[in-house]
Design a protein around this motif. Structure first.
Motif, mmCIF file in Angstrom:
data_model
loop_
_atom_site.group_PDB
_atom_site.id
_atom_site.type_symbol
_atom_site.label_atom_id
_atom_site.label_comp_id
_atom_site.label_asym_id
_atom_site.label_seq_id
_atom_site.Cartn_x
_atom_site.Cartn_y
_atom_site.Cartn_z
ATOM 1 N N GLU A 72 0.836 -1.203 0.000
ATOM 2 C CA GLU A 72 0.000 0.000 0.000
ATOM 3 C C GLU A 72 0.870 1.253 0.000
ATOM 4 O O GLU A 72 0.587 2.218 -0.716
ATOM 5 N N HIS A 132 0.332 3.363 -3.197
ATOM 6 C CA HIS A 132 -0.752 4.338 -2.966
ATOM 7 C C HIS A 132 -0.405 5.351 -1.882
ATOM 8 O O HIS A 132 -1.293 5.845 -1.185
ATOM 9 N N ASP A 156 -1.533 9.087 -3.407
ATOM 10 C CA ASP A 156 -2.932 9.225 -3.812
ATOM 11 C C ASP A 156 -3.918 8.717 -2.769
ATOM 12 O O ASP A 156 -5.117 8.941 -2.908
ATOM 13 N N LYS A 157 -3.433 8.073 -1.713
ATOM 14 C CA LYS A 157 -4.359 7.585 -0.695
ATOM 15 C C LYS A 157 -3.858 7.815 0.726
ATOM 16 O O LYS A 157 -4.455 8.578 1.479
ATOM 17 N N ARG A 165 -2.636 11.480 1.312
ATOM 18 C CA ARG A 165 -3.793 12.356 1.062
ATOM 19 C C ARG A 165 -4.801 12.271 2.208
ATOM 20 O O ARG A 165 -5.267 13.296 2.724
ATOM 21 N N ASP A 166 -5.140 11.049 2.620
ATOM 22 C CA ASP A 166 -6.109 10.870 3.704
ATOM 23 C C ASP A 166 -5.577 11.413 5.021
ATOM 24 O O ASP A 166 -6.335 11.962 5.832
#
Length: 317
Positions: A257, A261, A264-265, A268-269
């Motif tokens: 992960e 990501h 983009d994940k 970002r989160d």
């Protein structure tokens, strides 16, 4: 007498109805369709307002075409993706054009209810004037997580303590005692934002959701606003909904992960979460412990970057 969406009287030229269900869609129109179709299958007759939060795909067009012939379903889209509060507030404004609703149900498209218990829940808060919000018990598809059935309103100090990625407090603090008010109802600081019913008049009085916050902590902000006017929240232990939200990371694939990501994940989160806590601290607690939160944020960013570097360098398989 039951009122399943039927009008009682006219108020300011609008029909008076019991409940409007607001469902916010972003990208995942298939899940939203499953949610709406399930509500119809179990006999829900209340008005449903679907708001597409400016999805960059064809969500709005697909949802509009599917439900344009339904008299009790409205599909609208926002001009921008302003977040959870913004999108749901647009839904409420659309509902106010239809009728004078007594209650609103805010429901995520990944929330599944087993039966139509909306009338019952509306009656339960209607009979208890000190309460403005009620939620069914939240379950996950394979578990009951006691740490997720309600949210504690954190103190300013806890806001930064719980934000620290290495803190054990966020993982260990579970509310163990609730006030029981009878009829299978318990009192909670804040209910999950994925499915709850709120008194429409009180919601208007507190200015609906805070649109300054994009995502996360909206339950705490809502409850703090309610607390100012001496209103509280309830959870029904005799009614439940299934929240199909995946909230746990697969530990076996965590390095994958991070490799694939991170920007983009994961990162970002994290940034959205931090900005929400900063907003909560600044606007609801007069900036108390804001400096501490900013320091914790710097440490967290370094920790996340360190994990990303490890994932790219040593865990390539």
């Amino acid at each position: 007498m039951e009122n399943k969406g039927s009008c009682e009287k006219s108020v300011n030229g609008l029909k008076k109805k019991l409940l409007a269900i607001i469902i916010l869609n972003y990208l995942d129109y298939e899940m939203t369709i499953k949610c709406i179709d399930h509500l119809k299958e179990i006999g829900v007759k209340h008005d449903i307002i679907i708001i597409d939060n400016a999805s960059p795909n064809k969500s709005y067009e697909i949802l509009y075409e599917k439900y344009k012939s339904y008299e009790d379903i409205v599909v609208k889209r926002t001009s921008k993706n302003g977040g959870y509060g913004y999108g749901n507030n647009i839904g409420i404004q659309e509902a106010k054009k239809i009728a004078d609703f007594q209650y609103y149900c805010i429901m995520n498209p990944d929330a599944i209810i087993p039966i139509d218990y909306f009338q019952k829940l509306c009656n339960q808060i209607g009979q208890r004037k000190e309460y403005a919000v009620i939620s069914p018990l939240m379950l996950y598809p394979d578990k009951l997580d006691l740490s997720k059935i309600s949210w504690d309103i954190k103190t300013p100090k806890e806001i930064y303590q719980f934000h620290f990625l290495l803190s054990k407090k966020a993982k260990t603090k579970v509310k163990k005692i609730y006030k029981y008010v009878g009829d299978g109802l318990i009192e909670a600081d804040a209910v999950p934002g994925s499915c709850f019913i709120i008194d429409a008049g009180i919601f208007q009085k507190i200015g609906y959701f805070d649109e300054g916050n994009f995502l996360y902590n909206e339950e705490a902000m809502l409850s703090l606003k309610l607390k100012k006017i001496n209103k509280k929240c309830l959870i029904s232990l005799t009614d439940y909904f299934i929240h199909n939200h995946i909230y746990e990371k697969n530990r076996k694939n965590i390095w994958k992960e991070y490799r694939e990501h991170f920007l983009d994940k994961i990162f970002r989160d994290y940034i959205i979460s931090y900005k929400s806590r900063e907003y909560l601290c600044r606007n609801y607690y007069n900036g108390q412990y804001l400096l501490n939160l900013k320091i914790v944020n710097i440490i967290n960013v370094l920790l996340l970057l360190g994990k990303y570097i490890l994932a790219k360098t040593f865990f390539k398989v």
